[in-house]
Design a protein around this motif. Structure first.
Motif, PDB file in Angstrom:
ATOM      1  N   SER A   1      -5.577   7.285  -7.544  1.00  0.00           N
ATOM      2  CA  SER A   1      -5.589   6.070  -6.733  1.00  0.00           C
ATOM      3  C   SER A   1      -4.765   4.954  -7.370  1.00  0.00           C
ATOM      4  O   SER A   1      -4.390   3.995  -6.699  1.00  0.00           O
ATOM      5  N   GLN A   2      -4.467   5.078  -8.666  1.00  0.00           N
ATOM      6  CA  GLN A   2      -3.617   4.068  -9.307  1.00  0.00           C
ATOM      7  C   GLN A   2      -2.179   4.156  -8.784  1.00  0.00           C
ATOM      8  O   GLN A   2      -1.507   3.151  -8.627  1.00  0.00           O
TER       9      GLN A   2
ATOM     10  N   ALA B   1      -0.395   1.905   5.053  1.00  0.00           N
ATOM     11  CA  ALA B   1       0.735   2.160   4.151  1.00  0.00           C
ATOM     12  C   ALA B   1       1.931   1.266   4.474  1.00  0.00           C
ATOM     13  O   ALA B   1       2.263   1.050   5.639  1.00  0.00           O
TER      14      ALA B   1
ATOM     15  N   ASP C   1      -3.542   3.724   8.171  1.00  0.00           N
ATOM     16  CA  ASP C   1      -4.364   3.469   6.976  1.00  0.00           C
ATOM     17  C   ASP C   1      -3.869   2.242   6.194  1.00  0.00           C
ATOM     18  O   ASP C   1      -4.494   1.830   5.223  1.00  0.00           O
TER      19      ASP C   1
ATOM     20  N   LYS D   1      -6.241  11.997  -3.910  1.00  0.00           N
ATOM     21  CA  LYS D   1      -6.650  10.647  -3.501  1.00  0.00           C
ATOM     22  C   LYS D   1      -7.679  10.076  -4.480  1.00  0.00           C
ATOM     23  O   LYS D   1      -7.584   8.915  -4.891  1.00  0.00           O
TER      24      LYS D   1
ATOM     25  N   TYR E   1      -1.257   6.038  -5.840  1.00  0.00           N
ATOM     26  CA  TYR E   1      -1.210   6.052  -4.372  1.00  0.00           C
ATOM     27  C   TYR E   1      -2.539   5.592  -3.787  1.00  0.00           C
ATOM     28  O   TYR E   1      -3.580   6.149  -4.107  1.00  0.00           O
ATOM     29  N   ASN E   2      -2.475   4.577  -2.943  1.00  0.00           N
ATOM     30  CA  ASN E   2      -3.693   4.075  -2.301  1.00  0.00           C
ATOM     31  C   ASN E   2      -4.183   5.033  -1.233  1.00  0.00           C
ATOM     32  O   ASN E   2      -5.369   5.093  -0.918  1.00  0.00           O
ATOM     33  N   ILE E   3      -3.214   5.743  -0.649  1.00  0.00           N
ATOM     34  CA  ILE E   3      -3.520   6.636   0.469  1.00  0.00           C
ATOM     35  C   ILE E   3      -2.905   8.006   0.162  1.00  0.00           C
ATOM     36  O   ILE E   3      -1.749   8.079  -0.255  1.00  0.00           O
TER      37      ILE E   3
ATOM     38  N   CYS F   1      -0.890   7.572   7.964  1.00  0.00           N
ATOM     39  CA  CYS F   1      -0.641   6.758   6.766  1.00  0.00           C
ATOM     40  C   CYS F   1      -0.422   5.290   7.156  1.00  0.00           C
ATOM     41  O   CYS F   1      -0.932   4.375   6.501  1.00  0.00           O
TER      42      CYS F   1
ATOM     43  N   MET G   1       0.855  -1.199   0.000  1.00  0.00           N
ATOM     44  CA  MET G   1       0.000   0.000   0.000  1.00  0.00           C
ATOM     45  C   MET G   1       0.891   1.251   0.000  1.00  0.00           C
ATOM     46  O   MET G   1       1.667   1.492   0.930  1.00  0.00           O
ATOM     47  N   LYS G   2       0.764   2.057  -1.064  1.00  0.00           N
ATOM     48  CA  LYS G   2       1.596   3.259  -1.197  1.00  0.00           C
ATOM     49  C   LYS G   2       0.847   4.499  -0.706  1.00  0.00           C
ATOM     50  O   LYS G   2      -0.317   4.706  -1.064  1.00  0.00           O
ATOM     51  N   ALA G   3       1.527   5.305   0.073  1.00  0.00           N
ATOM     52  CA  ALA G   3       0.914   6.534   0.569  1.00  0.00           C
ATOM     53  C   ALA G   3       1.698   7.758   0.118  1.00  0.00           C
ATOM     54  O   ALA G   3       2.923   7.724  -0.011  1.00  0.00           O
TER      55      ALA G   3
END
Lengths: 124, 124
Positions: free
Chosen positions: B32-33, B62, B60, B28, B35-37, B57, B1-3
């Protein structure tokens, strides 16, 4: 002759002000097709101040001047101070078309710029 | 999960801080592709502060966090304060990859953004 006047807040830190002047010089050299003249000015704390920046553009031969607030947020400086200063100046230059651009933070390109910068992140 | 953690200076003016939070929400929803957060945090004067922004993060979900300084100039805040705060935090998250992006003003896209904004100038 079209001029672009980049207006930043101004800082007590000389290096920050120099960055804005350098950016104006870079724009001047790379965007001469759109703007014959590119100068920088500051709202406060640094020279030249906005009225002198406009005067410089006119002295350089500008017949139209786009003032661009180099600010990220639409705070009081962007909403009131910069427009008020411009309004106080325009009476002196009845033959010059002076216009005000939206501040940087309002640009649709800001998200692209953020994502592009994020790609250059390095491990802390 | 990338933030992606957008870090602004923070202002006494709530509306300025809200603009940054809103920008994070916009990123956001539209990125979203990549960064998920996407969250926002502030160096000072506003909540949440950077350490809490990083914590959020992680909460969430990350596993990697890109911290992006939403600043135009490479002042002390960009060169010292933000990196120092991040450095003080990373020890708490040994399993999270935390990286720091260049500040906005360093982007090659800045000139495009300026010229694009300048095109939207309106008569004062």
């Amino acid at each position: 002759m079209k001029a672009l006047l980049l207006v930043a807040h101004g800082s007590r830190r000389k290096q920050s002000n120099d960055e804005v002047v350098l950016l104006a010089e870079k724009l001047k050299s790379q965007c001469s097709q759109q703007y014959n003249i590119v100068n920088a000015a500051f709202l406060e704390l640094a020279e030249v101040l906005i009225p002198d920046g406009i005067k410089q553009c006119v002295t350089d031969g500008a017949t139209s001047i786009v003032v661009l607030p180099y600010f990220l947020n639409s705070g009081r400086h962007v909403v009131e101070d910069v427009p008020n200063i411009i309004n106080d100046c325009i009476g002196q230059y009845p033959d010059i078309e002076i216009s005000l651009a939206p501040h940087l933070g309002a640009s649709d390109l800001m998200m692209d710029l953020i994502l592009s910068s994020a790609k250059s992140a390095k491990a802390v």
